[in-house]
Design an enzyme around this catalytic site. Structure first.
Site, PDB file in Angstrom:
ATOM      1  N   ASP A   1       0.797  -1.222   0.000  1.00  0.00           N
ATOM      2  CA  ASP A   1       0.000   0.000   0.000  1.00  0.00           C
ATOM      3  C   ASP A   1       0.831   1.274   0.000  1.00  0.00           C
ATOM      4  O   ASP A   1       0.343   2.337   0.342  1.00  0.00           O
ATOM      5  CB  ASP A   1      -0.924   0.002   1.220  1.00  0.00           C
TER       6      ASP A   1
ATOM      7  N   GLU B   1      -0.288  -8.888  -1.431  1.00  0.00           N
ATOM      8  CA  GLU B   1      -0.899  -8.362  -0.202  1.00  0.00           C
ATOM      9  C   GLU B   1      -2.120  -7.515  -0.561  1.00  0.00           C
ATOM     10  O   GLU B   1      -2.251  -6.361  -0.159  1.00  0.00           O
ATOM     11  CB  GLU B   1       0.102  -7.558   0.630  1.00  0.00           C
TER      12      GLU B   1
ATOM     13  N   GLU C   1      -2.061   5.083   2.876  1.00  0.00           N
ATOM     14  CA  GLU C   1      -2.047   3.672   2.483  1.00  0.00           C
ATOM     15  C   GLU C   1      -3.414   3.130   2.091  1.00  0.00           C
ATOM     16  O   GLU C   1      -3.526   2.329   1.153  1.00  0.00           O
ATOM     17  CB  GLU C   1      -1.447   2.825   3.619  1.00  0.00           C
TER      18      GLU C   1
ATOM     19  N   HIS D   1       5.398   5.616  13.908  1.00  0.00           N
ATOM     20  CA  HIS D   1       5.878   6.498  12.845  1.00  0.00           C
ATOM     21  C   HIS D   1       4.804   6.929  11.849  1.00  0.00           C
ATOM     22  O   HIS D   1       5.069   7.732  10.971  1.00  0.00           O
ATOM     23  CB  HIS D   1       6.989   5.797  12.057  1.00  0.00           C
TER      24      HIS D   1
ATOM     25  N   ARG E   1       1.928   8.577   9.598  1.00  0.00           N
ATOM     26  CA  ARG E   1       1.576   9.978   9.385  1.00  0.00           C
ATOM     27  C   ARG E   1       0.308  10.373  10.131  1.00  0.00           C
ATOM     28  O   ARG E   1       0.200  11.492  10.645  1.00  0.00           O
ATOM     29  CB  ARG E   1       1.390  10.249   7.886  1.00  0.00           C
TER      30      ARG E   1
ATOM     31  N   HIS F   1      12.097   6.004  13.510  1.00  0.00           N
ATOM     32  CA  HIS F   1      11.984   6.268  12.072  1.00  0.00           C
ATOM     33  C   HIS F   1      12.783   7.519  11.699  1.00  0.00           C
ATOM     34  O   HIS F   1      12.959   8.428  12.509  1.00  0.00           O
ATOM     35  CB  HIS F   1      10.509   6.448  11.708  1.00  0.00           C
TER      36      HIS F   1
END
Length: 364
Positions: free
Chosen positions: A80, A102, A116, A192, A194, A225
């Site tokens: 994604d 996936e 994603e 991490h 967003r 990250h």
């Protein structure tokens, strides 16, 4: 994707071409080395403070040249990410079929996870071969009336762990060799995403700080990250706590072996929700929802959300309630048996040749 690249390369039916975007150069190079892989093409898109727009546009333009030269019969993209979406879009523009590894994960919230959820939904509309890890993922695609063929394969990440986790493993990160895995309860943390930037991340890391300060038998390892936003927040809230170890991001081999030796895992990652249950460790998901409800149903994962008090309560329960811990640790992992790559390769061959019976789907 690494074990799938190796599986395709080992089969005489395929000419396998590996194209790298180079979005995360440091992490990419370590994966390639660990699995003994070499990229045939490298778009080298990485730049400082890259945005979703630059990632998407540079990948799209780079793929144009690759497709023109390689003339592929099929382009495989994974998951994604924005690079996966851009790769699928480039394939569509050049009328090349797409296989989505996936496929079918959904939260049905366009902005969580962001970007994603929309990336994988759009890839699903483009792809003609869908390789879903679980029956529930495949059912999502059927409900959406997705075009193309759907195969249930398990997740390739479980295949990867068969080769990366080793009892005698020695970490490149010196600190990880010095931790008292027998006498302390090691918690691995990742945070991490967003959609957690801002107050959600402040609350998550505030909960972690409280746990570290009030649980002397706990050691918390946080591979931070590279995002400047994440780095600043982590160091401000956790930087001065002795039993919280802020370290550089780990390569896949070190990460898998750290997870295998941890007591439990706190994460807002998607992939870790599949990897960690395969190791028999409980997972608390630091998000409001998950596109992996199978793990929640199986009992290997709990949604902790982003509320400080809920995270503290659920973590302490696992630290002090042996029955609650064992119930999660012993649950069956619904995401694969280590043969996903073989199933995907078999499905591709069957799709193009139509010889023999359709490959059997994975069943947990």
């Amino acid at each position: 994707m690494a074990p799938l690249v190796l599986e395709l390369a080992a089969r005489e039916e395929f000419t396998s071409i590996c194209c790298l975007t180079g979005q995360h150069r440091q992490m990419l190079d370590s994966v390639m080395e660990i699995f003994g892989l070499k990229g045939d093409y490298d778009l080298d898109i990485m730049e400082q403070r890259q945005t979703l727009s630059t990632i998407t546009s540079k990948t799209l333009l780079g793929m144009e040249k690759v497709i023109a030269e390689a003339e592929p019969d099929l382009i495989l993209v994974h998951g994604d990410t924005s690079t996966a979406f851009s790769g699928a879009l480039a394939a569509f523009y050049h009328k090349v079929p797409v296989g989505h590894v996936e496929a079918g994960l959904r939260t049905y919230d366009a902005y969580s996870p962001y970007p994603e959820e929309m990336n994988r939904t759009l890839i699903g509309d483009i792809a003609s071969l869908h390789f879903s890890p679980t029956p529930a993922n495949a059912e999502n695609l059927r409900k959406e009336a997705i075009q193309g063929e759907i195969f249930i394969t398990g997740n390739t990440v479980i295949d990867a762990m068969k080769t990366t986790v080793k009892p005698e493993f020695v970490f490149g990160e010196k600190l990880l060799n010095e931790l008292d895995y027998a006498g302390k309860k090691i918690i691995t943390l990742t945070c991490h995403r967003r959609e957690n930037y801002g107050k959600p991340m402040e609350d998550i890391l505030g909960a972690v700080a409280y746990i570290a300060k009030t649980e002397p038998d706990v050691e918390i390892v946080y591979p931070v990250h590279l995002s400047p936003v994440v780095q600043e927040c982590a160091r401000r809230i956790l930087g001065d706590i002795p039993n919280v170890h802020l370290i550089a991001p780990l390569d896949v081999e070190q990460m898998h072996n750290l997870l295998a030796r941890s007591y439990l895992v706190l994460t807002d990652s998607g992939g870790l929700q599949e990897e960690v249950p395969a190791l028999g460790k409980p997972v608390l998901v630091l998000r409001r929802e998950t596109e992996r409800p199978e793990a929640v149903a199986a009992g290997t994962v709990k949604l902790a959300g982003v509320d400080r008090e809920v995270i503290i309560s659920l973590t302490r329960e696992l630290l002090h309630d042996d029955a609650a811990y064992e119930q999660m640790a012993r649950a069956v992992n619904p995401y694969g048996d280590g043969n996903a790559c073989k199933r995907i390769a078999d499905a591709i061959i069957w799709h193009f040749t139509r010889e023999g019976e359709r490959p059997a789907d994975f069943e947990a």
